[in-house]
Write a protein that holds these residues in place. Structure first.
Motif, PDB file in Angstrom:
ATOM      1  N   MET A   1      11.646  -5.410 -13.008  1.00 47.81           N
ATOM      2  CA  MET A   1      12.368  -6.211 -12.013  1.00 47.81           C
ATOM      3  C   MET A   1      11.820  -5.910 -10.624  1.00 47.81           C
ATOM      4  SD  MET A   1      16.425  -6.149 -11.085  1.00 47.81           S
ATOM      5  CE  MET A   1      16.902  -6.666 -12.729  1.00 47.81           C
ATOM      6  N   THR A   2      11.576  -6.923  -9.841  1.00 45.68           N
ATOM      7  CA  THR A   2      11.037  -6.728  -8.502  1.00 45.68           C
ATOM      8  C   THR A   2      12.111  -6.235  -7.564  1.00 45.68           C
ATOM      9  OG1 THR A   2      11.540  -8.960  -7.764  1.00 45.68           O
ATOM     10  CG2 THR A   2       9.441  -8.645  -8.890  1.00 45.68           C
ATOM     11  N   THR A   3      11.683  -5.643  -6.436  1.00 49.86           N
ATOM     12  CA  THR A   3      12.629  -5.173  -5.441  1.00 49.86           C
ATOM     13  C   THR A   3      13.473  -6.317  -4.902  1.00 49.86           C
ATOM     14  OG1 THR A   3      11.116  -3.413  -4.804  1.00 49.86           O
ATOM     15  CG2 THR A   3      12.858  -3.986  -3.241  1.00 49.86           C
ATOM     16  N   ASP A   4      12.826  -7.491  -4.723  1.00 47.92           N
ATOM     17  CA  ASP A   4      13.551  -8.650  -4.198  1.00 47.92           C
ATOM     18  C   ASP A   4      14.645  -9.095  -5.154  1.00 47.92           C
ATOM     19  OD1 ASP A   4      13.742 -10.866  -2.195  1.00 47.92           O
ATOM     20  OD2 ASP A   4      13.350 -12.042  -4.001  1.00 47.92           O
ATOM     21  N   ALA A   5      14.346  -9.081  -6.476  1.00 46.21           N
ATOM     22  CA  ALA A   5      15.340  -9.485  -7.470  1.00 46.21           C
ATOM     23  C   ALA A   5      16.517  -8.521  -7.474  1.00 46.21           C
ATOM     24  CB  ALA A   5      14.703  -9.554  -8.857  1.00 46.21           C
ATOM     25  N   ARG A   6      16.201  -7.193  -7.355  1.00 44.62           N
ATOM     26  CA  ARG A   6      17.286  -6.206  -7.333  1.00 44.62           C
ATOM     27  C   ARG A   6      18.175  -6.390  -6.107  1.00 44.62           C
ATOM     28  NH1 ARG A   6      13.188  -2.617  -9.067  1.00 44.62           N
ATOM     29  NH2 ARG A   6      12.898  -1.918  -6.910  1.00 44.62           N
ATOM     30  N   SER A   7      17.562  -6.759  -4.976  1.00 44.86           N
ATOM     31  CA  SER A   7      18.339  -6.885  -3.750  1.00 44.86           C
ATOM     32  C   SER A   7      19.322  -8.043  -3.790  1.00 44.86           C
ATOM     33  CB  SER A   7      17.397  -7.061  -2.547  1.00 44.86           C
ATOM     34  OG  SER A   7      16.721  -8.307  -2.633  1.00 44.86           O
ATOM     35  N   HIS A   8      19.074  -9.023  -4.674  1.00 45.43           N
ATOM     36  CA  HIS A   8      19.969 -10.167  -4.773  1.00 45.43           C
ATOM     37  C   HIS A   8      20.948 -10.045  -5.939  1.00 45.43           C
ATOM     38  CE1 HIS A   8      16.880 -11.909  -2.137  1.00 45.43           C
ATOM     39  NE2 HIS A   8      17.836 -12.733  -1.754  1.00 45.43           N
ATOM     40  N   ARG A   9      20.877  -8.935  -6.680  1.00 43.90           N
ATOM     41  CA  ARG A   9      21.790  -8.747  -7.799  1.00 43.90           C
ATOM     42  C   ARG A   9      23.157  -8.312  -7.279  1.00 43.90           C
ATOM     43  NH1 ARG A   9      20.997  -4.659 -12.980  1.00 43.90           N
ATOM     44  NH2 ARG A   9      23.001  -5.126 -13.970  1.00 43.90           N
ATOM     45  N   PRO A  10      24.254  -8.947  -7.747  1.00 41.58           N
ATOM     46  CA  PRO A  10      25.581  -8.546  -7.266  1.00 41.58           C
ATOM     47  C   PRO A  10      25.860  -7.079  -7.601  1.00 41.58           C
ATOM     48  CG  PRO A  10      25.679 -10.635  -8.455  1.00 41.58           C
ATOM     49  CD  PRO A  10      24.327 -10.063  -8.691  1.00 41.58           C
ATOM     50  N   SER A  11      26.551  -6.379  -6.725  1.00 44.85           N
ATOM     51  CA  SER A  11      26.926  -4.999  -6.988  1.00 44.85           C
ATOM     52  C   SER A  11      28.003  -4.959  -8.065  1.00 44.85           C
ATOM     53  CB  SER A  11      27.446  -4.355  -5.712  1.00 44.85           C
ATOM     54  OG  SER A  11      28.675  -4.958  -5.332  1.00 44.85           O
ATOM     55  N   LEU A  12      28.193  -3.768  -8.645  1.00 45.29           N
ATOM     56  CA  LEU A  12      29.242  -3.634  -9.655  1.00 45.29           C
ATOM     57  C   LEU A  12      30.609  -3.930  -9.051  1.00 45.29           C
ATOM     58  CD1 LEU A  12      28.079  -0.435 -11.589  1.00 45.29           C
ATOM     59  CD2 LEU A  12      28.015  -2.811 -12.371  1.00 45.29           C
ATOM     60  N   GLY A  13      30.798  -3.527  -7.780  1.00 43.95           N
ATOM     61  CA  GLY A  13      32.063  -3.823  -7.123  1.00 43.95           C
ATOM     62  C   GLY A  13      32.285  -5.313  -6.956  1.00 43.95           C
ATOM     63  N   GLU A  14      31.228  -6.049  -6.609  1.00 40.29           N
ATOM     64  CA  GLU A  14      31.329  -7.508  -6.455  1.00 40.29           C
ATOM     65  C   GLU A  14      31.620  -8.166  -7.793  1.00 40.29           C
ATOM     66  OE1 GLU A  14      31.260 -11.294  -4.718  1.00 40.29           O
ATOM     67  OE2 GLU A  14      31.319  -9.317  -3.777  1.00 40.29           O
ATOM     68  N   GLU A  15      30.924  -7.701  -8.848  1.00 38.71           N
ATOM     69  CA  GLU A  15      31.151  -8.274 -10.177  1.00 38.71           C
ATOM     70  C   GLU A  15      32.581  -8.004 -10.650  1.00 38.71           C
ATOM     71  OE1 GLU A  15      28.112  -6.514 -12.533  1.00 38.71           O
ATOM     72  OE2 GLU A  15      26.578  -7.985 -11.950  1.00 38.71           O
ATOM     73  N   ALA A  16      33.059  -6.782 -10.398  1.00 37.46           N
ATOM     74  CA  ALA A  16      34.431  -6.443 -10.790  1.00 37.46           C
ATOM     75  C   ALA A  16      35.438  -7.289 -10.017  1.00 37.46           C
ATOM     76  CB  ALA A  16      34.687  -4.959 -10.553  1.00 37.46           C
ATOM     77  N   TYR A  17      35.169  -7.495  -8.742  1.00 40.79           N
ATOM     78  CA  TYR A  17      36.056  -8.311  -7.904  1.00 40.79           C
ATOM     79  C   TYR A  17      36.150  -9.737  -8.437  1.00 40.79           C
ATOM     80  CZ  TYR A  17      37.159 -11.420  -4.011  1.00 40.79           C
ATOM     81  OH  TYR A  17      37.667 -12.433  -3.247  1.00 40.79           O
ATOM     82  N   VAL A  18      35.011 -10.345  -8.701  1.00 38.87           N
ATOM     83  CA  VAL A  18      35.000 -11.725  -9.190  1.00 38.87           C
ATOM     84  C   VAL A  18      35.721 -11.834 -10.531  1.00 38.87           C
ATOM     85  CG1 VAL A  18      33.513 -13.595 -10.007  1.00 38.87           C
ATOM     86  CG2 VAL A  18      32.899 -12.332  -7.939  1.00 38.87           C
ATOM     87  N   ALA A  19      35.439 -10.893 -11.439  1.00 40.39           N
ATOM     88  CA  ALA A  19      36.052 -10.946 -12.768  1.00 40.39           C
ATOM     89  C   ALA A  19      37.556 -10.703 -12.697  1.00 40.39           C
ATOM     90  CB  ALA A  19      35.394  -9.912 -13.678  1.00 40.39           C
ATOM     91  N   LEU A  20      37.970  -9.723 -11.902  1.00 44.32           N
ATOM     92  CA  LEU A  20      39.395  -9.411 -11.804  1.00 44.32           C
ATOM     93  C   LEU A  20      40.157 -10.535 -11.114  1.00 44.32           C
ATOM     94  CD1 LEU A  20      41.688  -7.444 -12.260  1.00 44.32           C
ATOM     95  CD2 LEU A  20      41.038  -6.253 -10.161  1.00 44.32           C
ATOM     96  N   ARG A  21      39.576 -11.111 -10.079  1.00 44.13           N
ATOM     97  CA  ARG A  21      40.217 -12.220  -9.384  1.00 44.13           C
ATOM     98  C   ARG A  21      40.440 -13.389 -10.332  1.00 44.13           C
ATOM     99  NH1 ARG A  21      39.570 -16.541  -5.633  1.00 44.13           N
ATOM    100  NH2 ARG A  21      40.606 -16.166  -3.643  1.00 44.13           N
ATOM    101  N   ARG A  22      39.445 -13.659 -11.164  1.00 46.07           N
ATOM    102  CA  ARG A  22      39.569 -14.753 -12.129  1.00 46.07           C
ATOM    103  C   ARG A  22      40.678 -14.456 -13.129  1.00 46.07           C
ATOM    104  NH1 ARG A  22      34.645 -14.698 -13.927  1.00 46.07           N
ATOM    105  NH2 ARG A  22      33.896 -16.158 -12.354  1.00 46.07           N
TER     106      ARG A  22
END
Length: 231
Positions: A1-22
């Motif tokens: 995975m390139t550095t650019d791809a990693r920089s655009h990957r949602p953080s675990l906190g963001e993923e948890a937020y989106v999933a929990l909100r849903r």
């Protein structure tokens, strides 16, 4: 995975937020005031406690959950006074959003709103209150996109979520839904005519109607879990 791809990957906190909100806002899993099992949901979502608590902190800031020390985390409970304040705030903000939309809408924007009206009508014809609630929310979000004011949009999105969480399960009659759809049609007509004054007036009257309906439909102690709630 390139550095650019990693920089655009949602953080675990963001993923948890989106999933929990849903989880909290969609379906019938939690009713207003229900305790949110943090540890259990962290395991279910495959995240550690740290990103899970980051997500909860964001949801608390949005007014969707209440954290009670030594007692736990709870989905926002129904509170008539707080709900009245939310609708008062929504009236002012939605009125301004409608005014801006009337000033800024293009032909494609009006066409999108008219498609939304047709979708709402289809939901009413099918007597599908849950689908109508989704379509109505999408309509309001479309008006916000046309208004093109990020601050108003951010504030209203939080208020929409609070309303939906707090009012889940409150019954709504087919007649009430039809009136709301007609309000939306009047708003689209004002936007199409590029009439900011009329658009703001229609939006304000619409929100007052929502508030009045919520005031008449306070939920019973044993809240039914069949519908997602009001606009």
């Amino acid at each position: 995975m390139t550095t650019d791809a990693r920089s655009h990957r949602p953080s675990l906190g963001e993923e948890a937020y989106v999933a929990l909100r849903r989880l909290l806002l969609e379906g019938d899993r939690y009713a207003p005031g229900d305790k949110v099992p943090v540890v259990e949901l962290a395991r279910e979502l495959g995240v550690s406690r740290s990103p899970m608590w980051d997500a909860i902190a964001r949801l608390e800031a949005e007014g969707l959950v209440e954290v009670a020390p030594r007692h736990g985390v709870f989905l926002v409970r129904f509170d008539a006074r707080r709900l009245a304040e939310i609708y008062e705030t929504r009236e002012a903000l939605e009125g301004m959003a409608a005014r801006l939309a009337a000033e800024r809408a293009g032909l494609a924007d009006v066409a999108a709103l008219e498609r939304s009206l047709a979708e709402q009508r289809d939901c009413l014809d099918r007597a599908d209150a849950t689908a109508y609630a989704d379509a109505a929310l999408a309509f309001h979000q479309a008006v916000l996109r046309i208004a093109d004011n990020a601050t108003i949009a951010r504030l209203l999105e939080a208020l929409y979520a609070q309303t939906r969480a707090m009012c889940r399960g409150m019954p709504t009659t087919p007649g009430e839904l039809a009136v709301r759809r007609d309000d939306h049609a009047h708003l689209v007509a004002a936007i199409r005519a590029r009439d900011p004054d009329r658009a703001e007036q229609v939006a304000r009257v619409h929100v007052r109607g929502l508030a009045a309906g919520a005031g008449r439909a306070s939920p019973p102690p044993d809240l039914p879990r069949r519908r997602r709630g009001r606009e």
